[in-house]
Design a protein around this motif. Structure first.
Motif, mmCIF file in Angstrom:
data_model
loop_
_atom_site.group_PDB
_atom_site.id
_atom_site.type_symbol
_atom_site.label_atom_id
_atom_site.label_comp_id
_atom_site.label_asym_id
_atom_site.label_seq_id
_atom_site.Cartn_x
_atom_site.Cartn_y
_atom_site.Cartn_z
ATOM 1 N N VAL A 139 -2.643 11.468 0.300
ATOM 2 C CA VAL A 139 -1.759 10.418 0.788
ATOM 3 C C VAL A 139 -1.610 9.310 -0.238
ATOM 4 O O VAL A 139 -0.550 8.722 -0.371
ATOM 5 N N ARG A 140 -2.644 9.052 -1.004
ATOM 6 C CA ARG A 140 -2.605 7.971 -1.986
ATOM 7 C C ARG A 140 -1.587 8.291 -3.087
ATOM 8 O O ARG A 140 -1.548 9.400 -3.609
ATOM 9 N N LYS A 141 -0.778 7.287 -3.401
ATOM 10 C CA LYS A 141 0.190 7.444 -4.490
ATOM 11 C C LYS A 141 0.074 6.246 -5.404
ATOM 12 O O LYS A 141 -0.193 5.124 -4.967
ATOM 13 N N ARG A 142 0.312 6.465 -6.653
ATOM 14 C CA ARG A 142 0.261 5.368 -7.619
ATOM 15 C C ARG A 142 1.580 4.600 -7.549
ATOM 16 O O ARG A 142 2.647 5.183 -7.474
ATOM 17 N N ILE A 143 1.427 3.330 -7.578
ATOM 18 C CA ILE A 143 2.596 2.470 -7.538
ATOM 19 C C ILE A 143 2.796 1.870 -8.926
ATOM 20 O O ILE A 143 1.880 1.263 -9.474
ATOM 21 N N HIS A 144 3.962 2.073 -9.446
ATOM 22 C CA HIS A 144 4.295 1.532 -10.775
ATOM 23 C C HIS A 144 5.207 0.343 -10.599
ATOM 24 O O HIS A 144 6.227 0.401 -9.926
ATOM 25 N N TYR A 145 4.853 -0.762 -11.248
ATOM 26 C CA TYR A 145 5.673 -1.968 -11.197
ATOM 27 C C TYR A 145 6.417 -2.086 -12.537
ATOM 28 O O TYR A 145 5.822 -2.204 -13.606
ATOM 29 N N TYR A 146 7.717 -1.994 -12.449
ATOM 30 C CA TYR A 146 8.535 -2.129 -13.650
ATOM 31 C C TYR A 146 9.212 -3.498 -13.631
ATOM 32 O O TYR A 146 9.803 -3.904 -12.644
ATOM 33 N N GLN A 147 9.131 -4.225 -14.725
ATOM 34 C CA GLN A 147 9.717 -5.555 -14.776
ATOM 35 C C GLN A 147 10.919 -5.595 -15.653
ATOM 36 O O GLN A 147 11.174 -5.024 -16.559
#
Length: 79
Positions: free
Chosen positions: A71-79
């Motif tokens: 269930v865990r997914k990596r969250i990528h923050y793009y700026q």
């Protein structure tokens, strides 16, 4: 599932306990054929239940932990 197989195996044992003294192998050909075929059928039923018990898949101990990891997914923050 294993409880059902064990119950069937116990019932086969009870049926054999009551039937074997009553079966006649020294009677006519038809009686001895019936007794032999009945014992063979009981043997096949017992062997099938034992096979089902021995080759049944085991329970997973960490099944809950595997679901949490999926269930865990990596969250990528793009700026």
């Amino acid at each position: 599932m294993k409880q059902r197989l064990l119950l069937c195996l116990l019932l086969i044992g009870v049926m054999l306990y009551y039937a074997v003294p009553r079966l006649s192998f020294t009677g006519t050909d038809l009686e001895s054929l019936f007794a032999a075929s009945w014992l063979l059928l009981a043997l096949f039923a017992a062997a099938g239940n034992l096979t089902g018990m021995l080759y049944a898949p085991g329970k997973r101990k960490n099944a809950g932990a595997a679901k949490k990891q999926q269930v865990r997914k990596r969250i990528h923050y793009y700026q």
